[in-house]
Design a protein around this motif. Structure first.
Motif, mmCIF file in Angstrom:
data_model
loop_
_atom_site.group_PDB
_atom_site.id
_atom_site.type_symbol
_atom_site.label_atom_id
_atom_site.label_comp_id
_atom_site.label_asym_id
_atom_site.label_seq_id
_atom_site.Cartn_x
_atom_site.Cartn_y
_atom_site.Cartn_z
ATOM 1 N N LEU A 51 0.717 -1.386 -0.115
ATOM 2 C CA LEU A 51 -0.010 0.119 -0.155
ATOM 3 C C LEU A 51 0.644 1.282 -0.099
ATOM 4 N N ASN A 52 0.532 2.217 -0.844
ATOM 5 C CA ASN A 52 1.399 3.421 -0.750
ATOM 6 C C ASN A 52 1.175 4.266 0.300
ATOM 7 N N ILE A 53 1.239 4.005 1.536
ATOM 8 C CA ILE A 53 0.830 4.644 2.705
ATOM 9 C C ILE A 53 2.144 4.334 3.863
ATOM 10 N N CYS A 54 2.483 5.556 4.343
ATOM 11 C CA CYS A 54 3.454 5.442 5.205
ATOM 12 C C CYS A 54 3.057 5.128 6.586
ATOM 13 N N PRO A 55 3.394 4.222 7.213
ATOM 14 C CA PRO A 55 2.975 3.939 8.535
ATOM 15 C C PRO A 55 2.989 4.898 9.695
ATOM 16 N N HIS A 56 3.927 5.891 9.557
ATOM 17 C CA HIS A 56 4.078 6.736 10.455
ATOM 18 C C HIS A 56 2.990 7.707 10.552
ATOM 19 N N ALA A 57 2.692 8.467 9.326
ATOM 20 C CA ALA A 57 1.446 9.309 9.371
ATOM 21 C C ALA A 57 0.291 9.176 8.391
ATOM 22 N N GLY A 58 0.401 8.243 7.947
ATOM 23 C CA GLY A 58 -0.710 7.883 7.041
ATOM 24 C C GLY A 58 -0.722 8.349 5.568
ATOM 25 N N ARG A 59 0.493 9.045 5.369
ATOM 26 C CA ARG A 59 0.387 9.925 4.042
ATOM 27 C C ARG A 59 0.976 8.950 2.893
ATOM 28 N N ARG A 60 0.857 9.233 1.647
ATOM 29 C CA ARG A 60 1.739 8.688 0.428
ATOM 30 C C ARG A 60 2.828 8.673 0.527
ATOM 31 N N LEU A 61 3.492 7.640 0.144
ATOM 32 C CA LEU A 61 5.079 7.679 0.136
ATOM 33 C C LEU A 61 5.463 8.634 -0.905
ATOM 34 N N ASP A 62 4.762 8.649 -2.235
ATOM 35 C CA ASP A 62 5.268 9.126 -3.289
ATOM 36 C C ASP A 62 5.256 10.666 -3.113
ATOM 37 N N TRP A 63 6.384 11.504 -3.903
ATOM 38 C CA TRP A 63 6.472 12.954 -3.797
ATOM 39 C C TRP A 63 5.386 13.527 -4.848
ATOM 40 N N ALA A 64 5.205 12.927 -5.976
ATOM 41 C CA ALA A 64 4.114 13.146 -6.952
ATOM 42 C C ALA A 64 3.590 11.893 -7.352
ATOM 43 N N PRO A 65 2.515 11.783 -7.970
ATOM 44 C CA PRO A 65 2.013 10.386 -8.277
ATOM 45 C C PRO A 65 2.937 9.504 -8.905
ATOM 46 N N GLY A 66 3.409 8.386 -8.563
ATOM 47 C CA GLY A 66 4.141 7.304 -9.291
ATOM 48 C C GLY A 66 5.633 7.820 -8.854
ATOM 49 N N GLN A 67 5.962 8.966 -8.339
ATOM 50 C CA GLN A 67 7.314 9.345 -8.240
ATOM 51 C C GLN A 67 7.999 8.988 -7.114
ATOM 52 N N PHE A 68 8.885 8.046 -6.640
ATOM 53 C CA PHE A 68 9.330 7.736 -5.348
ATOM 54 C C PHE A 68 10.872 8.190 -5.171
ATOM 55 N N LEU A 69 11.081 8.419 -4.026
ATOM 56 C CA LEU A 69 12.594 8.880 -3.684
ATOM 57 C C LEU A 69 13.286 7.582 -3.313
ATOM 58 N N ARG A 70 14.710 7.528 -3.798
ATOM 59 C CA ARG A 70 15.296 6.340 -3.365
ATOM 60 C C ARG A 70 16.649 6.762 -2.613
ATOM 61 N N SER A 71 17.111 5.982 -1.557
ATOM 62 C CA SER A 71 18.199 6.339 -1.111
ATOM 63 C C SER A 71 19.392 5.745 -1.902
ATOM 64 N N LYS A 72 20.922 5.790 -1.498
ATOM 65 C CA LYS A 72 22.032 5.613 -2.457
ATOM 66 C C LYS A 72 21.996 4.060 -2.031
ATOM 67 N N SER A 73 21.201 3.458 -0.979
ATOM 68 C CA SER A 73 21.348 1.902 -1.043
ATOM 69 C C SER A 73 20.044 1.266 -1.621
ATOM 70 N N GLY A 74 19.198 2.015 -2.044
ATOM 71 C CA GLY A 74 18.160 1.483 -2.970
ATOM 72 C C GLY A 74 17.121 1.395 -1.949
ATOM 73 N N ASP A 75 16.688 1.549 -0.466
ATOM 74 C CA ASP A 75 15.582 2.050 -0.110
ATOM 75 C C ASP A 75 14.754 2.969 -0.638
ATOM 76 N N VAL A 76 13.493 2.918 -0.394
ATOM 77 C CA VAL A 76 12.464 4.067 -0.842
ATOM 78 C C VAL A 76 12.365 4.862 0.201
ATOM 79 N N ILE A 77 12.142 6.018 0.320
ATOM 80 C CA ILE A 77 11.798 7.091 1.334
ATOM 81 C C ILE A 77 10.624 7.859 1.246
#
Length: 117
Positions: A51-77
């Motif tokens: 689900l595209n929902i962060c467990p911290h505050a219930g907000r979407r993970l993407d910064w724009a629809p379908g656009q996700f941030l990645r760390s250098k190690s490959g994690d999604v932010i």
């Protein structure tokens, strides 16, 4: 994982080739009878979904629809609060919800299509 109703099974979400290998995309799907935003991650011929929902505050993970941030190690932010999630299992490895997990959704690749499993 969420349980799926019989009519939801094998519902095509998109073509596997629509996701770059090692990349993310967002799709809408019926999960437990509710329309949900899903984050899909492709690794070769396999796809993982949450689900595209962060467990911290219930907000979407993407910064724009379908656009996700990645760390250098490959994690999604999470774009809202910076929590980092492993693409292996959805576990929060850093940030305000460390130790929590994204809610997984079972998917499969069938005949080149990503479907709900």
């Amino acid at each position: 994982m969420h349980s799926l109703k019989p009519r939801d099974r094998a519902a095509p979400l998109l073509a596997l080739d629509a996701i770059a290998d090692g990349g993310f995309t967002e799709v809408e799907a019926l999960v437990d009878g509710d329309a949900e935003s899903l984050m899909l991650f492709r690794q070769g011929q396999q796809v993982r979904a949450w689900l595209n929902i962060c467990p911290h505050a219930g907000r979407r993970l993407d910064w724009a629809p379908g656009q996700f941030l990645r760390s250098k190690s490959g994690d999604v932010i999470c774009a809202a609060h910076g929590a980092s999630f492993s693409v292996d299992d959805g576990l929060c490895v850093a940030g305000p919800c460390k130790g929590a997990s994204l809610r997984g959704v079972a998917v499969a690749v069938v005949d080149g299509q990503v479907v709900l499993a």
